[in-house]
Design a protein around this motif. Structure first.
Motif, PDB file in Angstrom:
ATOM      1  N   ALA A  26       0.800  -1.288   0.060  1.00 48.79           N
ATOM      2  CA  ALA A  26      -0.007   0.064   0.006  1.00 48.79           C
ATOM      3  C   ALA A  26       0.769   1.321  -0.034  1.00 48.79           C
ATOM      4  N   GLY A  27       2.137   1.125   0.717  1.00 43.69           N
ATOM      5  CA  GLY A  27       2.848   2.346   0.709  1.00 43.69           C
ATOM      6  C   GLY A  27       3.323   2.857  -0.634  1.00 43.69           C
ATOM      7  N   PRO A  28       3.678   2.260  -1.281  1.00 45.38           N
ATOM      8  CA  PRO A  28       4.150   2.865  -2.851  1.00 45.38           C
ATOM      9  C   PRO A  28       3.033   3.495  -3.524  1.00 45.38           C
ATOM     10  N   MET A  29       1.965   3.088  -3.290  1.00 43.15           N
ATOM     11  CA  MET A  29       0.540   3.293  -4.328  1.00 43.15           C
ATOM     12  C   MET A  29       0.302   4.788  -3.586  1.00 43.15           C
ATOM     13  N   ILE A  30       0.282   5.153  -2.294  1.00 43.23           N
ATOM     14  CA  ILE A  30       0.267   6.350  -1.827  1.00 43.23           C
ATOM     15  C   ILE A  30       1.469   7.193  -1.893  1.00 43.23           C
ATOM     16  N   GLY A  31       2.492   6.671  -2.111  1.00 39.76           N
ATOM     17  CA  GLY A  31       3.702   7.412  -2.434  1.00 39.76           C
ATOM     18  C   GLY A  31       3.780   8.135  -3.691  1.00 39.76           C
ATOM     19  N   GLY A  32       3.195   7.068  -4.773  1.00 40.52           N
ATOM     20  CA  GLY A  32       3.098   7.608  -5.910  1.00 40.52           C
ATOM     21  C   GLY A  32       2.239   8.778  -6.291  1.00 40.52           C
ATOM     22  N   LEU A  33       1.107   8.905  -5.579  1.00 35.66           N
ATOM     23  CA  LEU A  33       0.169  10.058  -5.342  1.00 35.66           C
ATOM     24  C   LEU A  33       0.676  11.096  -4.885  1.00 35.66           C
ATOM     25  N   LEU A  34       1.468  10.948  -3.752  1.00 36.16           N
ATOM     26  CA  LEU A  34       1.932  12.202  -3.094  1.00 36.16           C
ATOM     27  C   LEU A  34       3.023  12.874  -3.755  1.00 36.16           C
ATOM     28  N   ILE A  35       3.786  11.946  -4.475  1.00 40.39           N
ATOM     29  CA  ILE A  35       4.934  12.503  -5.579  1.00 40.39           C
ATOM     30  C   ILE A  35       4.103  13.337  -6.423  1.00 40.39           C
ATOM     31  N   GLY A  36       3.121  12.921  -7.030  1.00 40.48           N
ATOM     32  CA  GLY A  36       2.376  13.495  -8.316  1.00 40.48           C
ATOM     33  C   GLY A  36       1.684  14.877  -7.769  1.00 40.48           C
ATOM     34  N   THR A  37       1.147  14.778  -6.613  1.00 42.72           N
ATOM     35  CA  THR A  37       0.434  15.973  -5.825  1.00 42.72           C
ATOM     36  C   THR A  37       1.273  16.893  -5.107  1.00 42.72           C
ATOM     37  N   VAL A  38       2.079  16.486  -4.449  1.00 40.72           N
ATOM     38  CA  VAL A  38       2.778  17.187  -3.355  1.00 40.72           C
ATOM     39  C   VAL A  38       4.361  17.587  -3.870  1.00 40.72           C
ATOM     40  N   GLY A  39       4.876  16.187  -3.953  1.00 39.16           N
ATOM     41  CA  GLY A  39       6.329  16.340  -4.488  1.00 39.16           C
ATOM     42  C   GLY A  39       7.136  15.136  -3.567  1.00 39.16           C
ATOM     43  N   TYR A  40       8.459  15.101  -4.013  1.00 40.41           N
ATOM     44  CA  TYR A  40       9.177  14.186  -3.214  1.00 40.41           C
ATOM     45  C   TYR A  40       9.410  14.220  -1.819  1.00 40.41           C
ATOM     46  N   HIS A  41       9.450  15.609  -1.388  1.00 41.13           N
ATOM     47  CA  HIS A  41       9.536  15.849   0.205  1.00 41.13           C
ATOM     48  C   HIS A  41       8.573  15.292   0.942  1.00 41.13           C
ATOM     49  N   ALA A  42       7.209  15.126   0.491  1.00 45.34           N
ATOM     50  CA  ALA A  42       6.165  14.679   1.196  1.00 45.34           C
ATOM     51  C   ALA A  42       6.281  13.196   1.526  1.00 45.34           C
ATOM     52  N   LEU A  43       7.068  12.318   0.838  1.00 46.10           N
ATOM     53  CA  LEU A  43       7.496  10.912   1.023  1.00 46.10           C
ATOM     54  C   LEU A  43       8.297  10.791   2.200  1.00 46.10           C
ATOM     55  N   PHE A  44       9.155  11.833   2.481  1.00 48.14           N
ATOM     56  CA  PHE A  44      10.286  12.013   3.537  1.00 48.14           C
ATOM     57  C   PHE A  44       9.249  12.186   4.999  1.00 48.14           C
ATOM     58  N   TYR A  45       8.471  13.052   4.644  1.00 45.38           N
ATOM     59  CA  TYR A  45       7.674  13.671   5.859  1.00 45.38           C
ATOM     60  C   TYR A  45       6.793  12.347   6.279  1.00 45.38           C
ATOM     61  N   ALA A  46       6.135  11.654   5.128  1.00 42.59           N
ATOM     62  CA  ALA A  46       5.112  10.627   5.446  1.00 42.59           C
ATOM     63  C   ALA A  46       6.246   9.631   6.328  1.00 42.59           C
ATOM     64  N   ASP A  47       7.277   9.234   5.744  1.00 40.93           N
ATOM     65  CA  ASP A  47       8.025   8.065   6.449  1.00 40.93           C
ATOM     66  C   ASP A  47       8.612   8.511   7.776  1.00 40.93           C
ATOM     67  N   GLY A  48       8.956   9.604   8.119  1.00 43.12           N
ATOM     68  CA  GLY A  48       9.322  10.210   9.507  1.00 43.12           C
ATOM     69  C   GLY A  48       8.241   9.930  10.306  1.00 43.12           C
ATOM     70  N   PHE A  49       7.055  10.753   9.894  1.00 41.86           N
ATOM     71  CA  PHE A  49       5.927  10.742  10.857  1.00 41.86           C
ATOM     72  C   PHE A  49       5.438   9.376  11.212  1.00 41.86           C
ATOM     73  N   THR A  50       5.254   8.347   9.892  1.00 40.84           N
ATOM     74  CA  THR A  50       4.871   6.954  10.319  1.00 40.84           C
ATOM     75  C   THR A  50       5.591   6.370  11.271  1.00 40.84           C
ATOM     76  N   CYS A  51       7.180   6.551  11.333  1.00 37.97           N
ATOM     77  CA  CYS A  51       7.938   5.825  12.282  1.00 37.97           C
ATOM     78  C   CYS A  51       7.802   6.282  13.642  1.00 37.97           C
ATOM     79  N   LEU A  52       7.608   7.750  13.601  1.00 42.40           N
ATOM     80  CA  LEU A  52       7.132   8.168  14.991  1.00 42.40           C
ATOM     81  C   LEU A  52       6.007   7.748  15.437  1.00 42.40           C
ATOM     82  N   LEU A  53       5.074   7.458  14.817  1.00 44.41           N
ATOM     83  CA  LEU A  53       3.435   7.100  15.027  1.00 44.41           C
ATOM     84  C   LEU A  53       3.822   5.967  15.457  1.00 44.41           C
ATOM     85  N   ALA A  54       4.482   4.893  14.833  1.00 47.02           N
ATOM     86  CA  ALA A  54       4.800   3.363  15.022  1.00 47.02           C
ATOM     87  C   ALA A  54       5.122   3.350  16.669  1.00 47.02           C
ATOM     88  N   GLY A  55       6.306   4.418  16.859  1.00 46.23           N
ATOM     89  CA  GLY A  55       7.138   4.450  18.000  1.00 46.23           C
ATOM     90  C   GLY A  55       6.010   4.648  19.092  1.00 46.23           C
TER      91      GLY A  55
END
Length: 414
Positions: free
Chosen positions: A156-185
């Motif tokens: 599921a991650g890459p599908m959402i990632g592709g949408l984020l790149i198309g709508t927001v940009g690559y930096h959105a992926l790093f924010y998503a990865d960072g905050f999901t790690c913190l959320l998991a913690g």
């Protein structure tokens, strides 16, 4: 249909709520790992790193995986799996938010080395945690549930990632990865705090614990596992290029063909593992069967006269994965009881990390020089050697069992 669904749900019965929580945490974490599939494109197209230098950055990434797995195993034995997982999740999250601001070559090599070191530091700890939260008879199914969570998240991650790149940009992926790690913690702190959660199967403290690198049975197993992983990983690099180059399949259809793998895992892996657990096969025998399926999945690709072999290949490959990896993981967990679990599971994770360093590059280099048929035969050869080392490991286990039985009989006779 209701009976099939009921039987499918039944295969999940008996697993502890802690295992379900750990699987949810894993899903959140893996769902957030949406940078990884787009990393090479990001480095090349967004930052302007040459493809050759991208390769070196990915090598630093792979080296970090090896170092992280080793350190994580040692730390797990020193401070416990709970603290290691939290440290890994929180520091990985922070690093994702920082690494997106790095743009020079050496800075990227160092940054991604640190990032994956921190991320993979948690792998051995997750395995030890899963063992602690599972009854002995449920460990294989618990591992399968964890793999299910990983595959759902990675799908599921890459599908959402592709949408984020198309709508927001690559930096959105790093924010998503960072905050999901913190959320998991944070989720782990809330639902699996050791002050409120009881372990089902505590680590056995043994006198004079065996170091994993000195356990020849385990060393044979790890060599076979590394070769198995090296044979499996080209599925994500060489195989898609083959689909495109030889059969001229479009990218969307390549995605659909590759999608057979996670769909089969979600639908079939748990029932398959539950069925195999009832059979009279040991963990290494089943691992060898999984390796054999993987080898066959590449051999069928040598025959290029019919496009249907692509479907047969991906099905064989998936059966190899569904059988080989859960039972190899179970063997490693069982074996870790003779020493320190973190160290044993750290080397288990390292086998995959080392395979990642060499597998993709070797596959592409052989393909470039000799063609696809040669690389398929080469990978099949890896599976044959992997089976041989697994056989050596199993033979050592049988020798150990015989020695223990003779020793017990001798003590009884006295």
């Amino acid at each position: 249909m209701k009976l099939i669904l009921r039987n499918y749900i039944k295969t999940f019965e008996g697993l502890s709520k802690e295992v379900w929580w750990l699987s949810l945490i894993t899903f959140v974490n893996r769902f957030g790992a949406m940078v990884i599939p787009f990393l090479s494109i990001y480095l090349n197209e967004s930052i302007g790193i040459t493809l050759g230098d991208v390769g070196w950055i990915m090598s630093a990434y792979g080296l970090g995986s090896v170092v992280g797995s080793y350190i994580g195993g040692k730390l797990t034995d020193l401070i416990g799996y709970y603290k290691v997982i939290l440290l890994s999740l929180f520091f990985t999250g922070i690093n994702f938010l920082w690494v997106m601001h790095v743009a020079d070559f050496w800075g990227l090599c160092f940054s991604f080395f640190i990032l994956i070191t921190l991320a993979d530091m948690g792998r051995p700890a997750f395995f030890v945690a899963l063992s602690a939260y599972s009854k002995p008879e449920n460990k294989t199914r618990s591992l399968t549930l964890l793999r299910l969570a990983i595959n759902l998240g990675m799908g599921a991650g890459p599908m959402i990632g592709g949408l984020l790149i198309g709508t927001v940009g690559y930096h959105a992926l790093f924010y998503a990865d960072g905050f999901t790690c913190l959320l998991a913690g944070l989720l782990m702190m809330y639902v699996l705090n050791p002050k409120t959660v009881k372990e089902v199967d505590k680590e056995v403290i043994v006198e004079n614990p065996v170091a994993p690198e000195k356990d020849i049975t385990y060393v044979y197993f790890l060599i076979g596992l590394m070769l198995f992983a090296m044979a499996f990983l080209p599925l994500f690099t060489v195989v898609p290029v083959y689909y495109r180059s030889v059969y001229e399949i479009s990218e969307p259809n390549i995605g659909l063909l590759m999608g057979i793998n996670p769909i089969m895992i979600v639908l079939l892996e748990m029932p398959l593992v539950a069925w195999l657990l009832k059979k009279k096969y040991d963990n290494i025998q089943l691992t060898i069967i999984g390796i054999a399926f993987t080898g066959l999945s590449y051999i069928v690709l040598v025959w290029e006269a019919w496009i249907g072999v692509l479907f047969i290949s991906i099905v064989l490959m998936t059966f190899g994965e569904m059988i080989g990896f859960p039972f190899s993981n179970k063997f490693a967990l069982d074996r870790s009881k003779i020493g320190k679990q973190g160290a044993f599971m750290g080397l288990y994770s390292m086998a995959f990390a080392i395979a990642n360093i060499f597998s993709h590059n070797a596959g592409m280099q052989i393909t470039a020089k000799y063609g696809f048929k040669v690389v398929w035969l080469f990978i099949f050869g890896l599976t044959v050697i992997a089976c041989f080392f697994m056989y050596l490991s199993r033979r050592k286990v049988m020798e150990e069992t015989t020695t223990k039985q003779l020793s017990l009989k001798s003590n009884l006779d006295k």
